[in-house]
Design an enzyme around this catalytic site. Structure first.
Site, PDB file in Angstrom:
ATOM      1  CG  ASN A 290      -0.052   0.631   2.985  1.00  0.00           C
ATOM      2  OD1 ASN A 290       0.605  -0.082   2.747  1.00  0.00           O
ATOM      3  ND2 ASN A 290      -1.315   0.995   3.429  1.00  0.00           N
ATOM      4  CB  CYS A 292       2.105   3.928   4.711  1.00  0.00           C
ATOM      5  SG  CYS A 292       1.310   6.250   3.932  1.00  0.00           S
ATOM      6  CD  GLU A 294       0.631   1.418   6.127  1.00  0.00           C
ATOM      7  OE1 GLU A 294      -0.413   1.299   6.244  1.00  0.00           O
ATOM      8  OE2 GLU A 294       0.915   1.461   5.301  1.00  0.00           O
TER       9      GLU A 294
END
Length: 605
Positions: A290, A292, A294
């Site tokens: 995704n 960012c 994580e």
């Protein structure tokens, strides 16, 4: 409007612009309590003992004890046609013009409903090669990323937010050097975070100072030159690949490190480790994350996120008796797992393929936020040995409790459809769980394939009265924060960190708590060690930005990424202020020029 749960104006602004339910001129959420009731009642609707679970869900939402992902808070129980999932990794991009623009359309539809998107562009042939079907010359993956960037700039996602994107490329793609340099022009690809998919083989070649081959699948056409068999994105088995170029592995690594040092991107994703530790190693292959970073996901996978707000579980803060209520954290975790599992069954999906993938694995990503503020209130300096032990203890509790809670739901509702008992229990991460948990998985199955992830939690942490976000240290005690409004304009707020504000309310002064430390007072190694401390209890990944001083030595910086690999991390992101990404003149500018992961308009909240 007066709402006793908001102690800061910016928290009320975030709620009103992002999460308060209104449709046209009708306002449905008069207070934040109405938002909590809306979420709790909708997500409990399918339970046999609905009223009981509605009360439990409301209890953990109340006073921001549990913060569901922003898409959940904004969309659940409303008439809006939106997805409740923060982000998606999109399907494989076909190496043909029609397929490329079909993929672009799917991305636009996903972002229109509020989802950020991640892509692996490695399937697109390198710049300068012949497109055999039409006799033209391919422009390469980076050129098509500009098309996606323009689309993202145009599509206004739900509410006061714009879509976020992650672009990834294999470290052995012939255009990897162009990709590494793609964001060195400040006007280009501003809607993308970008990361290099770094393999174990590259790290070995760097250590041994070997040559590194840049290759791409041959396809159906006959190719001159050296051809070898190689695993490749979207291919289920090794395929013939043409060798386009040989480079020194250390020179390629140096280019990645120099770009990250000077321009703050690309990040790196240790993709082999991601796949080795994937609980679903037996039925999927991951090539992207995704926006960012994580949640590593297979094609069409999605993020279903939420964070336990640790500041609501501290007892006797700033006193000698200060401690965390671990039993309370465990109890909230059990309820949060069920809440997030129910999100899967009530959400819309932009594409049928996404619904199919999400339902087959029922992934959720439960994490923490407010860690740095809790450490301050416990009088434990962030980065100290005690802080690492505390963070690890908290995440261990959440992880093991979450797995047990998922097992209990499976006993009642059944395991996730892709569950294979023997293969799942053979997974590397699952083997690290307590014996009692593994025995229960063998007996009852488990409802969710994955359960933990640490998101940036920037926007929802503002909502919770400006607590520190995720596992990040406190940015600063007092600063100016700029946030986007529904009208597309920015508002500025003077904000005080949550723990500092609490301290000052007791001390009646502008002093700082004894254990206060901000992000730039920590060494980069301190940041890295915190991420490494909790990774063993995170079955997905961690969004963490390592703050690096402007005058930091490049050799030491380069070694940070080597340390990240050796410490078992799944990825690494750093931000060093510099003249290219913006000269740092003030606290507000410092916050907003951080281009990777931590900008609120980039975070898929």
């Amino acid at each position: 409007m007066n709402d006793l749960y908001f102690t800061t104006p910016i928290a009320r602004h975030v709620w009103e612009t992002k999460y308060r339910y209104r449709k046209d001129s009708v306002v449905y959420d008069a207070t934040i309590s109405d938002s909590w009731r809306r979420i709790a009642s909708t997500l409990a609707a399918g339970e046999s003992n609905r009223e009981d679970w509605q009360a439990r869900f409301y209890d953990i939402l109340h006073n921001f004890k549990f913060l569901p992902g922003g898409r959940i808070q904004a969309g659940v129980g409303t008439a809006h046609k939106v997805t409740l999932f923060n982000c998606f990794v999109m399907g494989t991009i076909p190496d043909a013009m029609e397929g490329i623009f079909d993929a672009l359309k799917e991305g636009a539809l996903t972002m229109q409903q509020g989802g950020g998107v991640g892509y692996d562009f490695s399937t697109l042939r390198p710049r300068g090669t012949q497109a055999y079907g039409v006799g033209s010359i391919a422009s390469g993956p980076v050129s098509f990323m500009h098309v996606w960037d323009s689309m993202c700039a145009t599509v206004l996602s739900t509410g006061a937010r714009r879509g976020a994107m992650m672009g990834a490329l294999r470290c052995d793609h012939p255009d990897i050097e162009e990709f590494i340099a793609a964001k060195q022009d400040r006007t280009q690809l501003r809607h993308f975070n970008i990361s290099v998919l770094v393999s174990d083989d590259l790290m070995t070649a760097v250590n041994k100072d070997e040559n590194w081959l840049l290759v791409f699948p041959v396809g159906e056409q006959v190719m001159d030159g050296e051809v070898l068999m190689r695993d490749w994105s979207s291919c289920g088995q090794p395929v013939p690949c043409k060798v386009y170029k040989r480079v020194r592995a250390r020179e390629l690594w140096e280019k990645i490190m120099r770009a990250t040092f000077d321009y703050a991107e690309p990040g790196v994703l240790f993709i082999d480790r991601i796949n080795q530790l994937n609980n679903l190693y037996y039925c999927e292959r991951i090539h992207a994350t995704n926006p960012c970073g994580e949640v590593p996901l297979p094609p069409c996978g999605a993020c279903n996120l939420g964070s336990i707000n640790l500041t609501q579980f501290i007892c006797a803060p700033f006193s000698e008796q200060a401690h965390l209520d671990m039993k309370g954290i465990s109890a909230a975790t059990r309820i949060a797992v069920r809440l997030l599992d129910n999100v899967i069954d009530v959400s819309n999906f932009p594409l049928p393929s996404q619904a199919m993938q999400v339902h087959s694995s029922r992934r959720i990503g439960l994490g923490i936020t407010g860690l740095a503020d809790v450490l301050i209130m416990l009088n434990i300096p962030y980065g100290s040995k005690a802080s690492l032990q505390m963070a690890q203890s908290v995440m261990q509790t959440i992880c093991h409790t979450a797995y047990q809670a998922s097992i209990d739901i499976a006993r009642e509702k059944g395991p996730f459809p892709s569950f294979d008992q023997e293969k799942y229990l053979a997974g590397t991460f699952v083997r690290s769980l307590p014996c009692s948990v593994r025995q229960d998985i063998a007996r009852y199955g488990i409802r969710n394939s994955h359960l933990t992830a640490i998101a940036p939690a920037g926007t929802i942490s503002l909502l919770a009265n400006n607590i520190s976000s995720g596992l990040e240290p406190v940015f600063d005690s007092d600063y100016t924060r700029r946030v986007l409004g529904l009208d597309g304009n920015y508002s500025e707020y003077q904000v005080v960190d949550y723990a500092v504000a609490f301290w000052r309310s007791r001390e009646v002064s502008k002093s700082l708590p004894p254990a206060f430390i901000n992000a730039y007072q920590l060494s980069p190694t301190d940041h890295l060690q915190m991420q490494a401390a909790i990774q063993p209890y995170v079955d997905q990944a961690i969004s963490k930005t390592i703050n690096v001083p402007t005058d930091y030595d490049f050799v030491a910086f380069r070694n940070l990424y080597q340390q990240a690999y050796e410490l078992g991390l799944k990825g690494c992101t750093a931000f060093r202020p510099n003249p290219v990404t913006g000269t740092i003149l003030s606290k507000i500018e410092q916050e907003q020029t951080a281009p990777h992961c931590c900008n609120l308009e980039r975070e898929a909240d």
